[in-house]
Design an enzyme around this catalytic site. Structure first.
Site, PDB file in Angstrom:
ATOM      1  N   CYS A  81       0.815  -1.218   0.000  1.00  0.00           N
ATOM      2  CA  CYS A  81       0.000   0.000   0.000  1.00  0.00           C
ATOM      3  C   CYS A  81       0.845   1.262   0.000  1.00  0.00           C
ATOM      4  O   CYS A  81       0.315   2.355  -0.218  1.00  0.00           O
ATOM      5  CB  CYS A  81      -0.943   0.001   1.203  1.00  0.00           C
ATOM      6  SG  CYS A  81      -2.287  -1.197   1.058  1.00  0.00           S
ATOM      7  N   LYS A  84       0.656   3.486  -3.216  1.00  0.00           N
ATOM      8  CA  LYS A  84      -0.484   4.312  -3.593  1.00  0.00           C
ATOM      9  C   LYS A  84      -0.023   5.612  -4.247  1.00  0.00           C
ATOM     10  O   LYS A  84       1.050   6.129  -3.929  1.00  0.00           O
ATOM     11  CB  LYS A  84      -1.322   4.671  -2.359  1.00  0.00           C
ATOM     12  CG  LYS A  84      -2.258   3.572  -1.883  1.00  0.00           C
ATOM     13  CD  LYS A  84      -3.138   4.088  -0.755  1.00  0.00           C
ATOM     14  CE  LYS A  84      -4.194   3.070  -0.341  1.00  0.00           C
ATOM     15  NZ  LYS A  84      -5.075   3.589   0.717  1.00  0.00           N
ATOM     16  N   ASP A 113     -14.155   7.134   1.420  1.00  0.00           N
ATOM     17  CA  ASP A 113     -14.367   6.039   2.363  1.00  0.00           C
ATOM     18  C   ASP A 113     -13.690   4.762   1.877  1.00  0.00           C
ATOM     19  O   ASP A 113     -13.021   4.745   0.836  1.00  0.00           O
ATOM     20  CB  ASP A 113     -15.868   5.818   2.580  1.00  0.00           C
ATOM     21  CG  ASP A 113     -16.206   5.611   4.047  1.00  0.00           C
ATOM     22  OD1 ASP A 113     -15.553   4.757   4.683  1.00  0.00           O
ATOM     23  OD2 ASP A 113     -17.105   6.300   4.550  1.00  0.00           O
TER      24      ASP A 113
END
Length: 417
Positions: A81, A84, A113
């Site tokens: 991650c 990103k 979200d």
């Protein structure tokens, strides 16, 4: 190369060596010392030459590689991650897209979200998420399992039940043996089975770097959706997994992580957030998110901004993985973590007593991190007791929502007594 220029122009040293500019970008410069032997130089040249051969287009070398010897983090430019896109860039691009006005879209891109939510009926809403990334660990099986746990986590964070998943895969068939691919998919399949869902298909492409993830579908009652926008003054903040996963992944790639800390990171990242989600459902949870690429403070900032509330984090209550501070001091900091610091810092007040190492860890880009849960203070002890008794030992109350506001987060060294 110690003397290589930061940009695309040649350095003074390489210019003095009369290295043509067109070769500079592909040049590797080695420095030797008095104790360096010719045998060591020959070995390094052989290693680099083998890597260069693997990177050449059209080279079918996968058949010559033993899958058991593959270290996946050596085949990627970044990790998990932490890869990103920079939040600065993403926000700018998304702001240029037209708004969505469908009344059945209960949670969409404007909400920042964990997943999208679409109302099917008065009783059922569809929850959809997608997540994929480059390897965060060396072992293919664990990579598949971690990627699956990470993708499914978004469903849990919304208070929803996962139903099924689809695989998303990029794989360098010319560079890695297909046995590596089989082990990635096996790890994902086993983790999906643990979550009680099936993988019903997917999509794959040829890719110079291995990438894997899932699109996961779940359901939730429209009146029971948990978003990141519901924090209330007086709420406590509970975190279910410790911090430091991005730092450890970077240390693994650089070869400076001990086998023990690497194994601990795999255990943490592979753990589903299913039990934590099940336990929090028994309480009046106001808001929830899972802590991934934007780090603890980045994801909390999204929550406080969406909730129009100000928060305080107590550093001494935040669970950190043992040994990660030393890795930060050794320079094992992901680029994604630095991006988080740059983007989210303006809305965060860090007391001077908080060290730079701890500040870095609070922004660390996690992969398959824990749930960050907002709930009334009177329920905290019960929730933590349930989490601890179910093996989620690191779970802790790390802060509180102090008042309505503009989303400001204050980071303190000690919890007020």
């Amino acid at each position: 190369a110690a003397c290589h220029a930061a940009g695309e122009t040649t350095s003074g040293v390489l210019a003095a060596m009369h290295v043509p500019v067109e070769y500079v970008r592909g040049t590797i410069r080695f420095s030797t010392g008095r104790s360096t032997s010719f045998a060591e130089i020959d070995k390094v040249v052989e290693m680099i030459s083998e890597i260069v051969k693997r990177l050449k287009p059209g080279q079918e070398i996968a058949s010559a590689i033993d899958a058991a010897d593959v270290k996946l983090t050596h085949y990627t430019h970044g990790l998990g991650c932490a890869c990103k896109l920079r939040p600065h860039d993403l926000e700018d691009i998304l702001s240029q897209l037209p708004p969505i006005n469908d009344p059945n879209v209960l949670v969409g891109p404007a909400d920042s979200d964990d997943a999208a939510v679409y109302r099917i009926s008065d009783e059922i809403a569809l929850v959809q998420t997608v997540d994929f990334f480059t390897p965060v660990v060396d072992d293919p099986y664990h990579f598949g399992a971690i990627a699956a746990a990470n993708a499914i986590s978004d469903i849990y964070a919304m208070g929803a039940k996962p139903l099924f998943a689809l695989n998303i895969l990029g794989f360098p068939t010319g560079r890695l043996p297909l046995e590596v691919l089989r082990r990635i998919l096996q790890g994902a399949n086993d983790k999906a089975h643990e979550a009680g869902i099936h993988i019903l298909g997917g999509h794959s492409i040829e890719d110079p770097e291995p990438k894997f993830g899932m699109a996961v579908t779940g359901i939730v009652h429209p009146g029971k959706i948990i978003t990141n926008a519901g924090l209330r003054p007086g709420d406590a903040l509970v975190l279910t997994k410790p911090i430091g996963l991005g730092v450890i992944a970077t240390a693994v790639k650089r070869g400076i992580a001990s086998p023990e800390i690497a194994a601990e990171a795999i255990r943490i990242m592979s753990a589903l957030n299913a039990k934590a989600a099940e336990l929090m459902a028994a309480y009046n949870v106001s808001s929830c998110t899972d802590v991934t690429g934007f780090g603890l403070l980045g994801h909390l900032s999204e929550m406080t901004m969406a909730s129009k509330a100000d928060a305080t984090i107590w550093v001494d209550s935040v669970p950190f993985i043992s040994g990660v501070a030393e890795l930060v001091r050794a320079g094992a900091v992901p680029g994604g973590t630095l991006n988080n610091i740059s983007y989210f810092s303006p809305g965060i007040i860090v007391e001077q007593s908080v060290s730079d190492v701890i500040k870095t860890l609070l922004f660390d880009a996690q992969t398959s991190g824990g749930l960050l849960i907002g709930l009334p203070k009177q329920h905290v002890d019960q929730l933590l007791t349930g989490l601890h008794s179910n093996g989620i030992i690191a779970a802790a109350c790390i802060g509180e929502i102090v008042k309505e506001g503009t989303g400001v987060i204050t980071v303190k060294n000690k919890k007020a007594i």
